[in-house]
Design a protein around this motif. Structure first.
Motif, PDB file in Angstrom:
ATOM      1  N   PRO A   1      52.086 -43.482  32.732  1.00  0.00           N
ATOM      2  CA  PRO A   1      52.287 -43.060  31.895  1.00  0.00           C
ATOM      3  C   PRO A   1      51.527 -42.999  30.459  1.00  0.00           C
ATOM      4  O   PRO A   1      52.281 -44.531  30.464  1.00  0.00           O
ATOM      5  CB  PRO A   1      53.682 -41.995  31.705  1.00  0.00           C
ATOM      6  N   GLY A   2      50.632 -43.026  29.951  1.00  0.00           N
ATOM      7  CA  GLY A   2      50.144 -43.545  29.047  1.00  0.00           C
ATOM      8  C   GLY A   2      49.113 -44.169  28.980  1.00  0.00           C
ATOM      9  O   GLY A   2      48.407 -44.741  28.178  1.00  0.00           O
TER      10      GLY A   2
ATOM     11  N   GLY B   1      51.247 -40.661  36.435  1.00  0.00           N
ATOM     12  CA  GLY B   1      51.584 -40.535  35.797  1.00  0.00           C
ATOM     13  C   GLY B   1      50.638 -40.870  34.951  1.00  0.00           C
ATOM     14  O   GLY B   1      50.749 -39.937  33.508  1.00  0.00           O
ATOM     15  N   ALA B   2      49.829 -41.155  35.295  1.00  0.00           N
ATOM     16  CA  ALA B   2      47.920 -41.401  34.116  1.00  0.00           C
ATOM     17  C   ALA B   2      46.605 -40.614  34.388  1.00  0.00           C
ATOM     18  O   ALA B   2      46.855 -39.692  34.738  1.00  0.00           O
ATOM     19  CB  ALA B   2      47.772 -42.712  34.229  1.00  0.00           C
TER      20      ALA B   2
ATOM     21  N   PRO C   1      40.760 -48.126  29.465  1.00  0.00           N
ATOM     22  CA  PRO C   1      41.061 -47.856  30.494  1.00  0.00           C
ATOM     23  C   PRO C   1      42.054 -48.789  31.055  1.00  0.00           C
ATOM     24  O   PRO C   1      41.397 -50.355  30.951  1.00  0.00           O
ATOM     25  CB  PRO C   1      40.026 -47.841  31.391  1.00  0.00           C
ATOM     26  N   LYS C   2      42.932 -49.237  31.798  1.00  0.00           N
ATOM     27  CA  LYS C   2      44.036 -49.938  32.612  1.00  0.00           C
ATOM     28  C   LYS C   2      43.411 -50.433  33.988  1.00  0.00           C
ATOM     29  O   LYS C   2      43.401 -51.159  34.821  1.00  0.00           O
ATOM     30  CB  LYS C   2      45.441 -49.170  32.871  1.00  0.00           C
TER      31      LYS C   2
END
Length: 385
Positions: A69-70, A91-92, A125-126
Motif C-alpha cells: 500500500p502506498g 494493495g499497491a 514507481p517502486k
C-alpha cells in the motif's frame, strides 16, 4: 478449427508424467526442484522458484520486492491483466506506460518522460513490470539505466519469452532486472499444463518467494523464532499462499524443456514464411529487432486503415473459415475494473490504436504447412486488391 496456439505433447511427455504418477510423490518431491534447476541453467539464472501459474509468480515477485500500500507499479497497457493485477493483490496502485508502435512493448521514451513528471510529483514507481509482448524482448539495457537513475525495481514479464534472447543472452538471466517470470500455459512455448516460474540472481529474493509460495511456512530451524520441538516442527513466519507446482506439472515441463530450442526454431521458420507470404497485403507485419531473438509466442499483424475490411470484419471472416485467429490484447486500462480506478479510453493512444488493428494469426510448433497455407490463402482472398 485451426487454433491460434496449442500445446504439442509427445510420447516422451506422457511417459514422464506417467512415471511420476507411479512414483512416491505427486507433490513436493524431486521433479519440481529438477525443473527449477534445469530452467535456471538454461537461461543462466542463479535461482528459480516454480509456482502454479505465471500470475502467482508475478504476485510473489512483487511481494518479495516489498510492493505494498502506498506504492506504485507501472506496466504496459497491452498485456494480459495479470501484469497489472499483481500490484492490486499487494494493495499497491497501478499506472501504465504507452507502447512504442513499432516494438509494441512499452516505450522507453514515454517511460522516461513519465518518470521525469513523477519525480516532480513525488509519485515514482517502486516496480516496473516490463512485458516482452509476443516473445519480443523489451530494451532491457535502457530500462535498467532508468531503474538505476530513478530507484525502481524491474520485473520482466517474460510469459511469452522463454527461449528468447536479448543482445545475445537468454531472457531470464537477470542481468538487467531483479526478477523474470515465465509462463508454462498450454499455448506458450513449452507447457507444464498450468504453471509459472520466477527467476533471479538474488538469493534473498528467491528465499522470500520460496516462503511465500507455500503458506509462509518454514521447516528450517535456523529461520524459526524458537527452538523446534522436534524434527516434525514447522513455523508459519509470514502470511503466504498455496502457489506450489505439482510433481506432474514439473515432470511435463522438464520433458518439454528438452525441445525448447527446437520449438523456437520452428516458430522462427513459420514466422519467416508468414513474412514472405503476406508481404504486399494491407497488413503491418510484426517488426523484430535484428539484435535479438524473439521467442515468437504470437504472430500479430495490424490491419491497415483503408484495407478492404477492418479488423473486426476480418476476424469474423477468418473464424467462419475455421481459422482461430484471436486478439492480444484489449488494453488493460479500458477494462471495467481499471476504469473504476480512474482510467479512461484515450489515456494511452498508441495502445488503443494498436488494439483497433491487431490480429493474432495461428502460430505454434505443430502448425502444418497445409494449415499455414490455408491461413495465407484466406487472408489473400479477403484483403488482396
Amino acid at each position: 478449427m485451426i487454433p491460434y496456439g496449442r500445446q504439442q505433447i509427445t510420447d516422451e511427455d506422457v511417459a514422464a508424467v506417467v512415471a511420476t504418477l507411479r512414483s512416491d510423490f505427486l507433490t513436493q518431491g524431486p521433479q519440481v526442484p529438477a525443473f527449477e534447476a534445469a530452467v535456471a541453467h538454461a537461461v543462466g539464472a542463479a535461482h528459480a522458484v516454480a509456482v502454479n501459474s505465471a500470475t502467482s509468480a508475478l504476485h510473489i515477485a512483487c511481494l518479495a520486492l516489498g510492493l505494498g500500500p502506498g506504492d506504485w507499479l507501472w506496466t504496459s497497457p497491452i498485456t494480459f491483466v495479470a501484469s497489472a493485477n499483481c500490484a492490486r493483490y499487494c494493495g499497491a496502485a497501478v499506472d501504465f506506460v504507452d507502447i512504442d508502435p513499432q516494438t509494441r512493448n512499452l516505450s522507453v521514451q514515454a517511460l522516461q518522460a513519465k518518470l521525469e513528471e513523477a519525480e516532480r510529483l513525488g509519485r515514482l514507481p517502486k516496480v516496473l513490470v516490463a512485458v516482452h509482448l509476443c516473445g519480443d524482448p523489451c530494451d532491457m539495457q535502457a530500462l535498467h539505466a532508468l531503474a538505476q537513475r530513478y530507484g525502481f525495481a524491474v520485473v520482466e514479464d517474460a510469459s511469452h519469452a522463454i527461449g528468447a534472447q536479448y543482445r545475445g543472452q537468454p531472457v531470464g538471466n537477470g542481468r538487467w532486472s531483479d526478477i523474470t517470470v515465465f509462463s508454462f500455459h498450454p499455448v506458450k512455448i513449452i507447457t507444464s499444463a498450468e504453471g509459472g516460474m520466477a527467476l533471479t540472481q538474488r538469493a534473498d529474493l528467491a528465499e522470500r518467494m520460496q516462503l511465500l509460495r507455500s503458506h509462509g511456512i518454514t521447516r528450517d530451524a535456523a529461520a524459526m523464532t524458537q527452538s523446534p520441538d522436534g524434527p516434525w516442527a514447522y513455523e508459519q513466519i509470514d502470511l503466504g499462499f498455496n502457489y506450489r507446482m505439482t510433481e506432474l506439472q514439473a515432470a511435463l515441463g522438464l520433458s518439454q524443456l528438452n525441445r525448447l530450442h527446437h520449438y523456437v526454431q520452428v516458430r522462427q521458420q513459420l514466422a519467416a514464411r508468414y513474412d514472405k507470404a503476406l508481404a504486399g497485403l494491407p497488413l503491418t507485419l510484426p517488426w523484430r529487432d535484428a539484435r535479438d531473438q524473439s521467442a515468437l509466442h504470437l504472430y500479430v499483424v495490424r490491419v491497415q486503415p483503408g484495407a478492404p475490411m477492418d479488423r473486426a470484419a476480418l476476424f469474423e471472416r477468418l473464424r467462419a473459415r475455421g481459422i482461430g485467429v484471436n486478439v492480444h490484447y484489449i488494453p488493460v486500462h479500458t477494462q471495467p475494473y481499471y476504469r473504476r480506478l480512474g482510467f479512461a479510453p484515450g489515456d494511452f493512444p498508441q495502445a488503443e490504436r494498436y488494439y483497433a488493428e491487431a490480429l493474432s494469426l495461428p502460430l505454434f510448433a505443430g502448425l502444418t504447412d497445409e494449415q499455414q497455407a490455408t491461413v495465407v490463402a484466406a487472408l489473400h482472398e479477403a484483403l488482396a486488391a
